[in-house]
Design an enzyme around this catalytic site. Structure first.
Site, PDB file in Angstrom:
ATOM      1  N   VAL A 141      14.965  11.882  42.201  1.00 51.85           N
ATOM      2  CA  VAL A 141      14.100  12.827  41.145  1.00 51.85           C
ATOM      3  C   VAL A 141      13.830  14.033  41.638  1.00 51.85           C
ATOM      4  CG1 VAL A 141      13.150  10.817  40.047  1.00 51.85           C
ATOM      5  CG2 VAL A 141      11.975  11.975  41.924  1.00 51.85           C
TER       6      VAL A 141
ATOM      7  N   SER B 257      -2.888   8.891  42.037  1.00 52.12           N
ATOM      8  CA  SER B 257      -3.230   7.771  43.025  1.00 52.12           C
ATOM      9  C   SER B 257      -4.765   8.428  43.259  1.00 52.12           C
ATOM     10  CB  SER B 257      -2.778   8.086  44.305  1.00 52.12           C
ATOM     11  OG  SER B 257      -3.293   7.320  45.559  1.00 52.12           O
TER      12      SER B 257
ATOM     13  N   TYR C  30       0.036  13.725  50.746  1.00 50.49           N
ATOM     14  CA  TYR C  30       0.017  12.668  49.995  1.00 50.49           C
ATOM     15  C   TYR C  30      -0.862  13.127  48.862  1.00 50.49           C
ATOM     16  CZ  TYR C  30       0.003   8.182  47.661  1.00 50.49           C
ATOM     17  OH  TYR C  30       0.224   7.357  46.631  1.00 50.49           O
TER      18      TYR C  30
ATOM     19  N   SER D 287      -0.534  16.154  46.875  1.00 49.44           N
ATOM     20  CA  SER D 287       0.574  16.041  45.669  1.00 49.44           C
ATOM     21  C   SER D 287       0.219  15.358  44.553  1.00 49.44           C
ATOM     22  CB  SER D 287       1.861  15.468  46.372  1.00 49.44           C
ATOM     23  OG  SER D 287       1.463  14.025  46.401  1.00 49.44           O
ATOM     24  N   LYS D 288      -0.724  14.166  44.871  1.00 54.87           N
ATOM     25  CA  LYS D 288      -1.275  13.472  43.781  1.00 54.87           C
ATOM     26  C   LYS D 288      -2.456  14.183  42.958  1.00 54.87           C
ATOM     27  CE  LYS D 288       1.504   9.820  44.248  1.00 54.87           C
ATOM     28  NZ  LYS D 288       2.439   9.458  43.361  1.00 54.87           N
TER      29      LYS D 288
ATOM     30  N   ASN E 285       6.695   7.503  38.352  1.00 55.02           N
ATOM     31  CA  ASN E 285       6.375   6.618  39.177  1.00 55.02           C
ATOM     32  C   ASN E 285       6.900   6.793  40.588  1.00 55.02           C
ATOM     33  OD1 ASN E 285       4.986   4.032  40.323  1.00 55.02           O
ATOM     34  ND2 ASN E 285       7.073   3.585  40.572  1.00 55.02           N
TER      35      ASN E 285
END
Length: 255
Positions: free
Chosen positions: A59, A136, A149, A152-153, A85
């Site tokens: 993706v 998240s 992480y 990014s979320k 997802n």
């Protein structure tokens, strides 16, 4: 007229696979998207369902996403839901997080959501469809070792609001779920017994969630029952985001 469909990225395992199974039970056709060839084909083989279409796609690569969307429209005839997802994670201290790691996480977790959503938008407009992005709880509240992480979320959560604001006039809804600690392969890899115990102490429901519970929330947000819900982030986390420190002590004093 072709039956309703859903595109699910990161569908080879975990939340993506659980959501695939949930949609199939409800009669939807599902395009299962993943870059892990072996895992995706094995998952599709075990499902043994002609309504599940596995497509290999990274993706984070625009040309692959464009080809994937074209294949879905050609073979399934329509796009009613897009579940973004697919995600990766690497947990390191901020001073040890290389730019290469930062970009790798952003490319899949953020760029992938943008690319899939942008290229699926014309199809979603035709069906007044729905987007559900998987963020998240790390995008809602900060924690150690999650600089790339978690960031990014958090960006995915804002991107969801942008999608809702811009696509609402076409009848396209965009929402986000923020999973809390759950029984996934990723969680098993990074949560040792001490960390698991600490999470249990901080979660009001006092347990990890399941991928099936995440899938239920996703499917709900794609359904007609959520027809007036857009631009929202729902924490599917057992109450984790609602509490601060001190929950174990409070429980003890309450007893």
């Amino acid at each position: 007229m072709p039956r309703k469909t859903a595109i699910i990225t990161g569908a080879a395992r975990g939340i993506g696979l659980a959501t695939t199974k949930n949609f199939l039970k409800r009669g939807r056709r599902v395009a299962m998207i993943d870059r892990d060839v072996d895992a995706l084909m094995e998952a599709a083989r075990q499902l043994d369902n002609e309504d599940a279409l596995p497509i290999i796609c990274d993706v984070s690569i625009p040309d692959q996403v464009k080809a994937m969307i074209s294949e879905v429209e050609e073979k399934l005839g329509r796009i009613d839901a897009l579940i973004n997802n697919a995600g990766v994670a690497e947990f390191t201290p901020i001073e040890q997080t290389s730019f290469e790691v930062w970009r790798t996480i952003m490319q899949t977790n953020l760029d992938g959501v943008f690319l899939c959503s942008q290229m699926a938008t014309p199809g979603l407009i035709k069906t007044s469809g729905a987007i559900v992005n998987i963020a998240s709880i790390s995008g809602v509240r900060a924690s150690t070792l999650r600089v790339a992480y978690g960031t990014s979320k958090a960006a995915v959560i804002h991107l969801t609001k942008q999608q809702a604001a811009e696509l609402g006039e076409y009848g396209v809804r965009a929402n986000c779920i923020a999973p809390g600690p759950a029984t996934t392969k990723l969680a098993a890899a990074v949560h040792d017994p001490a960390i698991k115990a600490a999470y249990h102490d901080a979660i009001p429901l006092n347990r990890f969630g399941t991928v099936e519970e995440m899938a239920d929330a996703i499917v709900f947000l794609c359904s007609d029952k959520a027809s007036y819900i857009t631009g929202q982030t729902i924490a599917v986390d057992g109450g984790f985001a609602s509490t601060g420190v001190g929950l174990p002590a409070l429980r003890k004093s309450a007893k």
